[in-house]
Motif scaffolding. Sequence first.
Motif, PDB file in Angstrom:
ATOM      1  N   VAL A 346       4.366   8.098   0.445  1.00  0.00           N
ATOM      2  CA  VAL A 346       4.749   6.556  -0.271  1.00  0.00           C
ATOM      3  C   VAL A 346       3.160   6.023  -0.776  1.00  0.00           C
ATOM      4  CG1 VAL A 346       5.005   4.043   0.756  1.00  0.00           C
ATOM      5  CG2 VAL A 346       6.136   6.161   2.211  1.00  0.00           C
ATOM      6  N   GLU A 347       3.729   5.790  -1.510  1.00  0.00           N
ATOM      7  CA  GLU A 347       2.505   5.093  -2.366  1.00  0.00           C
ATOM      8  C   GLU A 347       0.807   3.934  -1.148  1.00  0.00           C
ATOM      9  OE1 GLU A 347       0.899   5.869  -4.589  1.00  0.00           O
ATOM     10  OE2 GLU A 347       2.570   6.637  -6.416  1.00  0.00           O
ATOM     11  N   GLY A 348      -0.153   4.605  -1.507  1.00  0.00           N
ATOM     12  CA  GLY A 348      -0.779   3.298  -0.320  1.00  0.00           C
ATOM     13  C   GLY A 348      -1.127   2.817   0.517  1.00  0.00           C
ATOM     14  N   VAL A 349       0.128   4.772   1.159  1.00  0.00           N
ATOM     15  CA  VAL A 349      -0.471   4.444   2.229  1.00  0.00           C
ATOM     16  C   VAL A 349      -0.897   5.757   3.075  1.00  0.00           C
ATOM     17  CG1 VAL A 349       1.520   5.212   4.771  1.00  0.00           C
ATOM     18  CG2 VAL A 349       1.749   3.842   3.385  1.00  0.00           C
ATOM     19  N   TYR A 350      -2.039   5.831   4.507  1.00  0.00           N
ATOM     20  CA  TYR A 350      -3.352   7.130   3.396  1.00  0.00           C
ATOM     21  C   TYR A 350      -3.482   8.001   5.571  1.00  0.00           C
ATOM     22  CZ  TYR A 350      -3.897   5.781  -0.862  1.00  0.00           C
ATOM     23  OH  TYR A 350      -3.955   5.568  -2.266  1.00  0.00           O
TER      24      TYR A 350
END
Length: 412
Positions: A346-350
């Motif tokens: 998921v974009e932006g989840v690190y």
Amino acid sequence: MKFKKIAGLTATAILGASLLAGCGGGDEASDGKVKLELFSNKSESINTYKDMIKKFEEENPDIDIELNAPPEAETVLKSRLTKNDMPDVMSIGGNATYGELARAGVLKDFSDSEIVDKIQPAYLKMIGKLVGDEKEGVYGIPYATNANAVIYNKAKFEELGVEVPKTWDEFIAIAEKAKAAGETPIYFTLKDAWTAMIPWNSIAANAAPEDFASKKNAGEASFQEDYKDVAEKMLTLLEYGHKDNMGKAYGDGNTAFAKGESVMYLQGNWAIPEIKKANPDIDLGVFAMPVTNDPEQNRLVSGVDVLLTSTEGTKHPEEAQKFIEFMLQEENAKTYIDEQAAFSAVEGVYQEDPVMEGIKTNFETGAITSFPDHYYPAGMGAENLIQEFLIKKDTEKFLNKIDKEWDKVQNR
């Protein structure tokens, strides 16, 4: 997570109007609530999913989610496919089995859904290759990603006076030094055949041609020609195991490594929570196995560990979609990867766990490649062939046999 392939799964075995019309899955409970089945192939994430489901049901009191995560999950799924009894929502690996299901028309196409825009394009491309060019669409939503790595005991590295290796020769030198010091360099768990795929994929992804699968299917490549170095490196690694490499299973290895019974452990990030359960105080590190002697050419093997999808024939498509959208919310996606020591598609989840520091650069620089065996034919049983090879150690016979098994499955 390990991927247990469905033996003999083919489109003809699972395709048909009766399959799509006869999905078992969810139904309406006697209390008027919609009941959905979430089928998962990962035992490690059961508790995480239970918590997620509880939160979802609190927000959606008209929906009940039943989690089903059986042992040998994909074998169970195969049996259910033949009985026209498909779950509503599935949490499965991004491997060849997913490609087979997608091509067979069993899975929902999410192409027109806005949730696709939340996913990192590289992982959408990865699962797209599994489906192939003959069927356009997005039939699963990449959710959690994983990595094959060398997990190492930092205290033991310090005792040995060694640092994280950047080349194959440096890696083997550490194993030699550990062995000379009376330590077990690497803990193998080859009683479970799938665990052989961890080093196999790490080596093959860096030592064999990246387009091997497509060339093999076109008759332009073979294991005999392109995998000799891979096989020989596998045998080399085996020299640095313990006395019972073939007698220990995955769970045994997690516990043994947690207790300090080896310096290194060849596993995926999914093993880290299991190791920490056995020893919360262990100081772990990870690094990508350096397969070549050119540091610039060594890449981390990463793929889609979990993708979320729903069945085309579910009786409750809106509720199934609502659950998938819930899982993709940033807060929930972060919770999942934190608890499972995974990475997010998921974009932006690190992933911010310091244990992962050793492979963080790979993600940042793009020094990543996908799992070679995800592109092997479903049902080939590569893990069993490799396990047999590691017992018999006959490289030529093994490479010849695995070529024949590939061709046999492809020609069915």
